[in-house]
Design a protein around this motif. Structure first.
Motif: not given
Length: 553
Positions: A112-115, A141-144, A168-170, A175-177
């Motif tokens: 949902a977040q990705m959409w 999440r690991v990178v963040e 999706m990770g990229a 978005m997060a970092v």
């Protein structure tokens, strides 16, 4: 004055094939690691899926000391199950393996977040989409987590995601970092591969195809969606060849910012007397297996030809190769015996016991075994495309045939029960290799072939073949690589081109062949990572500049 390129302090690369040998991307990452490690000593981190619960991964050596405090924090405070260690390859880079299973319970929220953020459509997901996406998200999440715990805003950081499986990770990282610059590399568009694999003409109609429409038609909507949205949103979008860039432009509506051609390291190629003795042993093994299977006495004058890779019957040109062998068998100009090996993993059942018994025997045999085309039994013998095409071409592997074909349908890991040698230890026994691909974004198999001084036949629909054509005076059989023109509709001409090239090669003298083999090695030298790594530095610069702009807006 030339602009000085921005260079990262830390590089993270995520792929399903980190410490997980599946295909060509494993080769890209594992051979390039040493070159990066030399420049960014232990500031390069590869992130892969932890698929080895309860079993030992021979490619990974876990460490208790590497980033122990962060690992404890990630596992306990963030419910992020990671293991840290080193990849058992030259350069021994640091690897973070992440268990992505815990994220399945959050799947709907993640989608949902990705959409909402990027219009990634996961509604039509099936097959490996969920698994890949949960790993991809976990890698982000690991990178963040690593960035927040260990680094600061002063550190220039790049995150490179390989293939739709890590898109999706990229997007999550962006978005997060937002401080982290993102690169997405597609090694083949999911739609391009699907169009080609479904026997639709890809090249003549490329400009007429609509990627979104084809994704719907071929039931590829979710994979296409993540691939397309990632390509459009990351700081730097890359692919591996000009030919794939054409697909990106037409099917993803986005050309690559940088083309990252696939190099390799030649540290696994034996030198000098070791090479000579390994080549001798490889030929002896192949002739021994052939003679026992076929009931023949083929000698060392036999021309050994090979093809290998993924079992994509049309895309890899296996069909046109078989067609060419059938025509070669009826070619009056061919004066030598040709033994063709097709080394392509299929749905293998077990090694043939009747062949194993013959291989263990000192006896010479004059009669072939039943179905004298295959070294291992398959689960789906009646449906196998290679066996069916050999039958329809009327090929029989009779003692009077000048051309004989043997299908080795298993991974050559040294323990297959028949060949019992690893792939590279057999490759160097070949005289000539054939990779007449219809769909081949790059083409490691012909590149590896010339690295082992085995001249090769490929096509200009392979990224590698196109690149060879761009080298001055380094293409053509005399120079170790014959690049045949291939299109949607010239199948028959390609089959004749392969046939004629093999015949021409069979007429060469020992000295001429020696020279051709030497030239093949020279082509390979042009593709070493020390030459191709410069494209990566360009991509890092593009990503870091765009990330800065993105944050300033």
């Amino acid at each position: 004055m030339l602009k000085e390129l921005l260079t990262p302090n830390y590089i993270f690369e995520a792929s399903w094939e980190v410490c997980n040998k599946v295909g060509g991307i494993y080769t890209v990452l594992s051979t390039r690691a040493n070159t990066l490690q030399a420049s960014f000593q232990d500031k390069v981190f590869f992130i892969g899926p932890d698929l080895w619960e309860g079993k030992e991964n021979p490619l990974f050596t876990e460490s208790d000391s590497l980033y122990a405090a962060w690992k404890k924090h990630a596992c306990q405070q963030e419910n992020l199950p990671v293991r840290i260690g080193r990849w058992n390859i030259p350069g021994q880079p640091i690897v973070i393996l992440v268990d992505f299973q815990p994220f399945f319970s959050q799947k709907n929220e993640i989608y949902a977040q990705m959409w909402n953020q990027y219009q990634v459509d996961s509604l039509h997901a099936y097959g490996d989409y969920d698994e890949a996406s949960m790993f991809s998200y976990a890698a982000g999440r690991v990178v963040e987590s690593f960035y927040r715990y260990n680094l600061t805003k002063a550190d220039k950081v790049v995150y490179q995601a390989h293939e739709w499986m890590t898109g999706m990770g990229a997007l999550y990282v962006q978005m997060a970092v937002p401080e982290v610059a993102t690169i997405f590399t597609t090694h083949a568009t999911s739609i391009g591969r699907s169009i080609a694999g479904n026997y639709k003409p890809l090249y003549d109609y490329l400009s007429a195809y609509n990627g979104d429409q084809m994704a719907q038609e071929l039931n590829m909507e979710s994979k296409h969606s993540i691939e397309k949205q990632t390509a459009h949103h990351v700081d730097c979008f890359t692919t591996v060849s000009e030919i794939t860039n054409n697909e990106c432009r037409e099917l993803l509506d986005k050309p690559a910012d940088v083309i990252l051609m696939n190099g390799f390291e030649d540290d696994f190629v034996p030198k000098g007397s070791t090479f000579t003795s390994k080549r001798k042993r490889a030929r002896a093994t192949m002739l021994h297996v052939a003679n026992k299977l076929l009931g023949t006495q083929l000698d060392n004058e036999t021309i050994i030809v090979g093809t290998s890779g993924r079992y994509e019957f049309k895309n890899k040109g296996i069909d046109v190769f078989l067609e060419s062998l059938s025509r070669l068998n009826n070619d009056a100009n061919l004066t030598k015996n040709v033994l063709a090996f097709i080394t392509v993993p299929a749905w293998v059942d077990k090694p043939r016991e009747d062949l194993q018994l013959r291989l263990a025997s000192e006896e010479s045999f004059n009669e072939p075994l039943e179905i004298p085309f295959i070294t291992h039994w398959l689960h789906n013998m009646p449906q196998d495309p290679i066996l069916n095409m050999l039958a329809s071409l009327g090929m029989r592997n009779e003692s009077t045939d000048k051309v004989k074909v043997i299908f080795v349908p298993c991974y050559l890991d040294g323990n297959d029960g028949i060949m019992n040698k690893e792939y590279y230890d057999l490759l160097l026994g070949e005289d000539l290799s054939v990779y007449p691909s219809y769909y081949e974004p790059w083409g490691y198999t012909p590149l590896e072939s010339v690295a082992f001084r085995v001249p090769t036949i490929t096509t200009d629909l392979a990224g590698f073949g196109l690149w060879v054509n761009s080298l001055e005076k380094l293409h053509g059989l005399e120079n170790g690589v014959e690049v045949l023109h291939r299109s949607d509709y010239n199948y028959s001409a390609v089959a004749d081109g392969i046939k004629d090239t093999i015949t021409l090669f069979s007429e060469k003298s020992e000295n001429e062949i020696k020279q051709i083999r030497k030239q093949a090695g020279k082509v390979a030298e042009h593709a070493l990572w020390k030459h191709f790594i410069t494209y990566y530095y360009k991509a890092y610069d593009v990503a870091l500049c765009n990330a800065q702009k993105r944050q300033n807006n």
